[in-house]
Design a protein around this motif. Structure first.
Motif, short mmCIF file in Angstrom:
data_model
loop_
_atom_site.label_atom_id
_atom_site.label_comp_id
_atom_site.label_asym_id
_atom_site.label_seq_id
_atom_site.Cartn_x
_atom_site.Cartn_y
_atom_site.Cartn_z
N CYS A 1 -2.10 3.73 -5.00
CA CYS A 1 -1.43 4.57 -4.23
C CYS A 1 0.14 3.63 -3.95
CB CYS A 1 -1.85 4.52 -2.72
SG CYS A 1 -3.67 4.90 -2.66
N ALA B 1 3.08 1.73 7.22
CA ALA B 1 2.20 0.28 7.64
C ALA B 1 2.11 -0.30 6.15
CB ALA B 1 0.98 0.64 8.24
N LYS B 2 1.80 -1.65 6.18
CA LYS B 2 1.75 -2.23 4.88
C LYS B 2 0.55 -2.00 4.12
CE LYS B 2 3.19 -5.72 1.87
NZ LYS B 2 4.20 -4.57 1.33
N VAL C 1 -3.00 -0.03 4.15
CA VAL C 1 -3.34 1.52 4.54
C VAL C 1 -4.86 1.42 4.57
CG1 VAL C 1 -3.18 3.88 4.34
CG2 VAL C 1 -1.17 2.42 4.15
#
Ligand code: G6P
Length: 612
Positions: A304, A606-607, A609
């Motif tokens: 991702c 956010a770092k 997920v």
């Protein structure tokens, strides 16, 4: 997402919570909260960052040697004080923090409402704490047993830590599909979503496995059992992480520090794994699978975000050098489209965090179908690292900035080594080219160092475009995915809309957008398609577009056509993304800073997920 931290021992819990939450803020920063046990329960929760919580806490009773803390990335319920964790049970006895999603929360909530439970937030977490309370009261259970029975009724993902006010000498933690690490101190325990809040206090850790529940007590005992009530022997590991590497080391932002770390992190990723002079590559984690990999029918890469872009470059590397067919898939799409996977496939997961929920699920599916699964991750001991048959760490060190930089180049370095190793085994490249590429790989850290010295010029150009509303990134071949990555960096941290395109595809749509207000960033350091890229730049200029070109040092042609040129050292084409991405990282960084954005914590992102 969301970050969890907890402490049980003799020290004051509050400062440990705050420091820990700050380290975990990369996981979400919509709200923060702590619960402290000091005879009674003090719960302080606030919308916003950990700093807002700290300000809000001034003057409150912050005593207590048992505590749980949370930093939130909202899933169920908007980011406000009411939805902030920790959540409290109806009888005020239990409180918990949660990372993950309880998928059947609505059904559970309706059943609990019928039993008289009243909810004050929109969260799935509040439902969970009420469910535990209901079971505890109904069956008169100790807290760990009530948690165990409740979790049997839960569908979804969770990492939780629970305090029972009536049982004040213990904390109960559990996980399924969301990470949780327990740090074992001399006479205390630390629990967190990852090891960064723990490393300062102890290096002895236990990574909780899925469907495991842990009970830590003030008498120093740690007990682990499964949801089906089987006792487990805690597997204690030693952390290999230095505290200094978690600090900003004089840089304004972690992202800038991480960009500047790349010469070192790339060298770390290669260390002990190759020797250009002697002409060898050794990847310990795959040694026993390398033959199987070289005979694979195809590689399927799942990832991702930025990791997916690294996967796209890997497609060029594996196909070009090792002649292995590659498919690169968004993990979230792959897992839901009934893909054809056979035992002759190798499925490679790329993930900085090793915790991305969709990537994990895609891997699990591939494993079930019999494919060899290989993980390339950064975070040591992460879920993906533990799930895979084989794997390699990229050794980039903790990446805190939400926008990935050094993990991306770390992934590329390792993917290049893998492709070269397989190419060598299969005889798909000549010995001399193999040696040339290895030698050049060793030169990459110094060449990145040279680009970084040019940061001022990039900052200047960024200043010229800080007011832009749109940007287009173009690249070809190995540098097409770099265009995607450059555009992603810009949009995620500066909120300027940006798109990456294969340069030749520009004619099939984006060319209609070009005017004098649209910066077009062209990655033009390819050797093979050079003339074609020059033509693409001409096409943009003919429509009054403004061109910023990334060119090889000494390029005289593009310098006369483009509005701005950023020179980078020459290199071999398969390695060129390792260099061309650096100015794009800096460009995005400086634009974001000039626009007053918080680059380490961009809005809504956010770092890690860990929800799908
Ligand atoms: C989030 C992060 C990105 C990252 C992506 C994949 O979106 O903000 O920086 O590339 O997740 O994460 P992973 O840890 O699997 O590489």
């Amino acid at each position: 997402m969301c970050g969890i931290v907890a402490y049980l021992g003799n020290k004051s819990a509050y400062p440990i919570m705050i420091k820990g939450l700050q380290r975990l803020e990369y996981r979400g920063y919509d709200s923060a909260g702590v619960a402290l046990l000091n005879g009674s329960l003090t719960i302080i929760r606030r919308k916003g960052k950990v700093k807002d919580l700290e300000d809000f806490a001034v003057g409150k009773n912050l005593s207590g040697t048992v505590g749980i803390g949370h930093t939130r990335w909202a899933t169920h319920g908007k980011p406000d004080d009411r939805n902030a964790h920790p959540h409290l049970s109806g009888n005020g006895r239990l409180t918990l923090v949660h990372n993950g999603i309880i998928e059947n929360y609505d059904t559970l909530k309706k059943a609990l409402e019928k039993l008289g439970h009243v909810f004050h937030s929109e969260t799935d977490t509040e439902v969970l704490v009420h469910l535990i309370e209901e079971i505890q009261t109904r069956d008169n259970l100790v807290i760990e047993e009530a948690v165990r029975v409740a979790l049997q009724k839960v569908v979804g993902a969770y990492a939780i830590v629970v305090i029972d006010k009536e049982d004040p000498d213990k904390l109960v933690a559990a996980r399924k599909a969301s990470p949780l690490v327990i740090g074992i101190g001399t006479d205390d325990f630390y629990i967190a979503s990852d090891a960064t809040p723990i490393v300062e206090y102890t290096k002895k850790v236990v990574y909780l496995n899925d469907e495991e529940i842990a009970v830590v007590k003030k008498d120093g005992s740690l007990q682990i059992f499964t949801i089906s009530n089987e006792m487990q022997k805690p597997h204690i590991q030693q952390l290999d992480m230095e505290l200094e590497r978690l600090e900003k080391e004089g840089f304004d932002y972690f992202m800038l520090k991480e960009i500047h770390e790349q010469p070192r992190t790339i060298a770390d990723g290669m260390r002990g794994r190759m020797n250009a002079e002697e002409g060898w590559i050794r990847l310990g984690g795959v040694a026993e699978y390398v033959n199987k990999m070289s005979k694979a029918q195809r590689f399927i890469i799942v990832a991702c975000g930025t990791s997916w872009h690294a996967g796209l470059i890997a497609e060029y590397l594996f196909e070009d050098l090792a002649r292995i067919p590659v498919e690169v898939e968004y993990a979230s799409e792959f897992r839901y489209r009934n893909p054809i996977i056979t035992e002759n496939d190798v499925v490679i997961a790329l993930s900085q965090s090793g915790e991305t929920a969709d990537t994990m699920a895609a891997l699990e599916m591939a494993k079930e179908k019999g494919a060899l699964i290989y993980g390339l991750v950064n975070v040591v001991g992460s879920s993906i690292a533990r799930l895979t048959d084989a794997g390699s760490y990229i050794h980039a060190g903790p990446e805190i900035g939400v926008a990935s930089t050094k993990a991306f180049t770390g992934q590329l370095t390792l993917l290049t080594l893998m492709a070269l190793k397989l190419a060598y085994l299969k005889g798909t490249i000549t010995n001399s080219y193999f040696h040339e590429l290895l030698t050049e790989l060793e030169n990459i850290p110094a060449k990145i160092g040279k680009i970084l010295q040019n940061a001022e010029q990039i900052e200047y150009i960024a200043g010229e475009f800080k007011g832009a509303s749109n940007a287009l990134y173009l690249g070809r071949g190995y540098n097409f995915p770099v265009a995607l990555e450059g555009a992603l960096k810009l949009k995620e941290i500066s909120y300027i809309h940006a798109e990456g395109y294969p340069a030749a595809e520009m004619k099939h749509g984006p060319i209609a957008l070009i005017d004098e207000n649209m910066p077009v960033i062209v990655i033009a350091n390819n050797k093979s398609a050079y003339e074609k890229i020059v033509s693409n730049i001409q096409e943009v200029k003919a429509r009054r577009g403004v061109v910023i070109a990334i060119v090889e040092e000494g390029d005289e042609v593009i310098k006369h056509i483009a509005d701005y040129t950023i020179e980078i050292p020459a290199t071999e084409e398969p390695l060129s993304p390792l260099l061309s991405v650096i100015p794009l990282q800096l460009f995005a960084y400086y634009i974001a800073i000039l626009r007053g954005c918080n680059v380490d914590q961009p809005r809504n992102l956010a770092k890690s997920v860990t929800v799908e």
